[in-house]
Every structure is written in structure tokens, then in C-alpha cells.
Write a protein that holds these residues in place. Structure first.
Motif, short mmCIF file in Angstrom:
data_model
loop_
_atom_site.label_atom_id
_atom_site.label_comp_id
_atom_site.label_asym_id
_atom_site.label_seq_id
_atom_site.Cartn_x
_atom_site.Cartn_y
_atom_site.Cartn_z
N CYS A 136 0.85 -1.20 0.00
CA CYS A 136 0.00 0.00 0.00
C CYS A 136 0.88 1.24 0.00
O CYS A 136 1.75 1.41 0.85
CB CYS A 136 -0.91 -0.01 1.24
N CYS A 165 -5.81 5.64 1.77
CA CYS A 165 -5.63 5.21 3.15
C CYS A 165 -5.13 6.42 3.93
O CYS A 165 -4.55 7.33 3.35
CB CYS A 165 -4.59 4.09 3.23
N LYS A 173 -2.62 6.65 5.63
CA LYS A 173 -1.17 6.74 5.37
C LYS A 173 -0.76 5.52 4.56
O LYS A 173 -1.56 4.60 4.36
CB LYS A 173 -0.40 6.78 6.70
N HIS A 196 0.56 2.04 4.06
CA HIS A 196 0.72 0.92 4.99
C HIS A 196 1.89 0.02 4.63
O HIS A 196 2.23 -0.89 5.38
CB HIS A 196 -0.58 0.10 5.03
N CYS A 237 -6.58 -1.67 5.68
CA CYS A 237 -6.03 -1.01 4.49
C CYS A 237 -7.09 -0.92 3.37
O CYS A 237 -7.49 -1.94 2.80
CB CYS A 237 -4.80 -1.75 4.01
N ASN A 238 -7.50 0.30 3.05
CA ASN A 238 -8.51 0.50 2.01
C ASN A 238 -8.00 0.06 0.63
O ASN A 238 -8.76 -0.49 -0.17
CB ASN A 238 -8.91 1.97 1.94
N CYS A 239 -6.71 0.33 0.37
CA CYS A 239 -6.16 0.01 -0.96
C CYS A 239 -6.21 -1.51 -1.21
O CYS A 239 -6.62 -1.94 -2.29
CB CYS A 239 -4.73 0.53 -1.08
ZN LIG Z 1 -3.39 1.08 3.06
#
Ligand SMILES: [Zn+2]
Length: 453
Positions: free
Chosen positions: A219, A232, A234, A236, A249-251
Motif C-alpha cells: 500500500c 488510506c 497513510k 501501509h 487497508c482500504n487500498c
Molecule cells: Zn493502506
């Protein structure tokens, strides 16, 4: 002779009509008699439109509502905390115990009618735990639900905003402080799930992506998907699947959503029970929804619980219970028992259960959610309780603070508690909603201990 035959036929017709009518009446009396007896026009049990029979208690016998005197609990905090369960005097809160269980309070039976006197109702909730939840919400709007995932008994079910039914405020209409005050948010509230929906995406990935547990992810803090940018808080960096959930983690989850596809996520939202209405001791809950997105960007966001997805807190509670329960979801219930004057129990609450997810998948989810608590939220926050959880911080539009979610369960046969907490515009999920759970769980656990002694 011909005339006589005609008359005989007419008489037979009348007899048949009478018999049919009587049979219909009896069938309807048996079926609906309790509703007729509890009807507001039955002056034997109503006075000035108010029910005049029976008492509603909490699980250990604290009075929540005395229908004979028309009075609520002594404690103001308990009155506010249980308003949505008991109902208000004006009858604005529709799905309340006093309305739905009116026939039980009236004490109707098909032989004796209502002559035997009113019945008492014991709800599954504990008054002091509800009051503590109301205080922990600290003036914010939201919903707190804790239940026993083996029996389905709701120990705590609080919805805010609320008011004191002994002193209803005059200025409710148009006052934002009381927005939606008549709704029980636990049962009929619908919210964007934010990251708590990652549990659904995780279940789908565990079952549909064979190498998911051995994959590594990366990420950089943002990801371009079609027209959208997934972000995100930040970068990750490098991580495995367990860490992707722990870091939320959104990604990673947006990419998984694209890989799984919208139809698959829709299927898992459905098997999670998030799109169906439940029957909680006669109260119908609201059904959530998951919409299959038309483009990759929206699909990505749907995998992290944004886009158009909506969930109900009680449905989330059952899903948490199901993961703890090796996949079997037990419907929450509010009715503990119904007793007659002698104290004899004439009815007990029952819970339905159904398999939501596979036991093997739930076993893996437990480990992942436990890991999330250990590496991210801090296990010490929950003392000795073996808590598995997921937080959510759901964006609700620009300029507004996000909703704060915390859902999970205690992984312990002897302490079968699941929880679902949402604080509207509360901010950080783990800090705010998680803090409420940390405050209430020890008391809820103590209730199960007392019950065993
Ligand atoms: Zn992330």
C-alpha cells in the motif's frame, strides 16, 4: 311436497351458514382473541387509552414499567436507557414492548378471556447495563447492543437520542437534538458500515481466493481505480492478509473487491444476513442493502464498506454472534419470560437460528479479528476477555465527522457475548465505539457469571 322440499333446503342452508360462521368465529377467536382483548377499545383492560394490567421487568426483576400504575422505572437513567424498549405514553415509539406484548400483559387465554388478571413480562435486558450504555454514549446519537450469542438474549439494547418518558420534552419536532428520537436505532437504524464491512469482504476472499492467506500486499497510501482514487490515512507498506485487516487497508480491500466482483460481494452480504429483516420477539428489524457498483472505483469503495452499502446494528450483532458460534447466527430476542400472578412461567422467549457462514471460514475470521485486537486496538483494554473485533470509521459526507463503529465478540464458551456499537459522527471507531465496548463488557460478562451461580 315440492314446497316442503324447498323449505327443507333453505333450512339446511341456514344451518350450514350458522355452522360455518360459528367455526369462522372460533378460528378467529383462537387466532386473534388476544389482539381483540388487548385492543384499545376494550374498556376492561384500558382506562383513558392506557393499558391497565401487568408489569414489565428487566431480567432480574427491576421494574421497567408498571402498567397498573402507569409508572416507569425509579431511576431516570434507566427510564431514558429503556425508553425505546418500553415505549412512551403518547405511543410515538411504535415497536416497543408495551405495544407488541400488550396481549401478554393483558393475560388473555381462549377459555378464561382476560378474567384471570394481567401477566408480567420479564425482558432479557439488564436495567443497570442499559443505564451504563446510555451514560457511555454521553449525549451522542447512536446504538449499543450486547447479546448472548448462544441463547439470543439481548442484555443491552440502547438507542439515543432519548428522553425521560416521565417528563417528555415539549420541543421535539424540528429540534435537531431529538432527530429520529422515536426510532429504535438498534432495530430499525440503517448506517454506512465503513470498515466493519471488511469482515464480509474478508469472508468472501477466504472462500473465493485460494492463495489469499499466503499472498503479500503493498500500500502506497492511494490507489487509482477507474475514475476514483482509493485512499488510506497513510501508506501501509508491505503486509500479509492478516495485517491488511488489522491495519484496515482500504487500498488492499478495494483491490480485493475488484478481484471478487460485485455479485460475489452481494452474495456474501446476503449470506451474512445483512439484507434480511429479523423478528426480535415481535419487533421487525430493518433490512440493509448492498448495491453492485457499475464501475471499478465504486466497486472498490463498496469493498471497504463505503459507496451505497447500508447495515442495521442488530443484523451486525447477529453476524458477530455467528462468527463466534462457528457460523450459526442466533436471532436476538427481548422476551425472557411471561409469568402469572403466582410466579408460574407461562411462556418463555425463543430464538431462531440459522447457518450464515461455514464453520471453517468463521474459525479463520476469529483468528484474524483476534489478531486485529492484539496488534491494533490493544487486548489489555478488555482485561481478561478474549475479544475479537473490527472497528469502522464510516465517512458520511464532507464536513461531517464520520460514524464510529465497533463490532465483535468474546471468543469464550463460558462468556458468549457479541456486541455492535455505533456512535453517529463519533469519529474514530476503535477509540470511541471501542471505548464504550471496553467500558460495558466486564459488567455484561459478570451478568453471565451470576446467572451460572
Ligand atoms: Zn493502506
Amino acid at each position: 311436497m315440492k314446497q316442503l322440499g324447498y323449505r327443507a333446503i333453505m333450512v339446511l342452508c341456514f344451518i350450514a351458514l350458522l355452522a360455518g360462521g360459528t367455526a369462522l368465529f372460533c378460528a378467529r377467536y383462537l387466532g386473534d382473541g388476544s389482539d381483540w382483548a388487548a385492543s384499545r377499545v376494550n374498556s376492561g383492560v384500558y382506562e383513558d387509552g392506557k393499558l391497565r394490567r401487568g408489569t414489565i421487568y428487566d431480567r432480574d426483576g427491576d421494574v421497567l414499567f408498571d402498567a397498573v400504575g402507569g409508572s416507569y422505572a425509579d431511576s431516570g437513567a434507566v427510564r431514558k436507557a429503556t425508553l425505546h424498549l418500553i415505549g412512551d405514553r403518547a405511543g410515538n415509539i411504535s415497536a416497543s414492548a408495551t405495544k407488541l406484548m400488550a396481549d401478554r400483559l393483558v393475560g388473555f387465554n381462549p377459555i378464561m378471556g382476560t378474567a384471570m388478571g394481567g401477566h408480567d413480562i420479564f425482558l432479557t435486558v439488564e436495567a443497570s447495563l442499559n443505564a451504563a450504555a446510555y451514560q457511555a454514549l454521553d449525549g451522542r446519537k447512536g446504538a449499543v447492543a450486547i447479546y448472548n450469542y448462544k441463547t439470543g438474549e439481548l442484555l443491552c439494547s440502547v438507542s439515543t437520542p432519548t428522553f425521560d418518558p416521565e417528563k417528555p420534552p415539549k420541543e421535539i419536532e424540528g429540534n435537531s437534538k431529538y432527530e429520529g428520537v422515536y426510532l429504535n436505532r438498534v432495530f430499525v437504524g440503517l448506517y454506512a458500515p465503513g470498515s466493519v464491512f471488511k469482515i464480509v469482504t474478508t469472508a468472501a476472499a477466504l472462500e473465493q481466493i485460494p492463495d489469499i492467506e499466503s499472498r503479500s500486499f503493498s500500500c502506497s497510501g492511494s490507489l487509482e481505480l477507474g475514475e476514483h482514487t482509493i485512499t488510506c490515512p497513510k501508506a501501509h507498506g508491505e503486509m500479509d492478509f492478516a495485517r491488511a485487516l488489522a491495519k484496515s487497508c482500504n487500498c488492499v480491500y478495494a483491490q480485493l473487491a475488484v478481484e471478487l466482483g460485485g455479485e460475489t460481494l452481494q452474495k456474501y452480504a446476503e449470506s451474512a444476513g445483512l439484507q434480511e429483516r429479523m423478528d426480535v420477539s415481535g419487533i421487525k428489524t430493518a433490512a440493509g442493502s448492498y448495491t453492485v457498483a457499475e464501475n471499478e472505483g465504486d466497486l472498490g469503495w463498496s469493498g471497504v464498506g463505503q459507496y451505497q452499502t447500508m447495515v442495521n446494528p442488530a443484523a451486525m450483532l447477529r453476524l458477530m454472534g455467528a462468527i463466534a458460534n462457528d457460523g450459526v447466527g442466533v436471532t436476538p430476542q427481548l422476551l425472557l419470560k411471561e409469568t402469572v400472578e403466582s410466579g408460574r412461567t407461562v411462556a418463555s422467549g425463543r430464538s431462531d437460528s440459522e447457518r450464515l457462514w461455514k464453520a471453517e471460514t468463521c474459525e479463520k475470521l476469529k483468528a484474524l479479528m483476534r489478531n486485529t485486537v492484539v496488534v491494533e486496538y490493544g487486548a489489555e483494554k478488555f482485561g481478561q476477555l478474549n475479544v475479537c473485533a473490527k472497528s469502522g470509521t464510516a465517512e458520511v459526507g464532507e464536513g461531517k465527522r464520520p460514524h464510529s463503529w465497533f463490532v465483535g465478540f468474546v471468543d469464550d464458551e463460558n462468556c458468549p457475548l457479541a456486541f455492535s456499537v455505533i456512535v453517529e459522527n463519533g469519529g474514530s471507531g476503535s477509540a470511541v465505539a471501542g471505548g464504550i465496548v471496553a467500558k460495558l463488557l466486564p459488567d455484561a460478562a459478570a451478568l453471565l457469571q451470576t446467572a451460572e451461580e
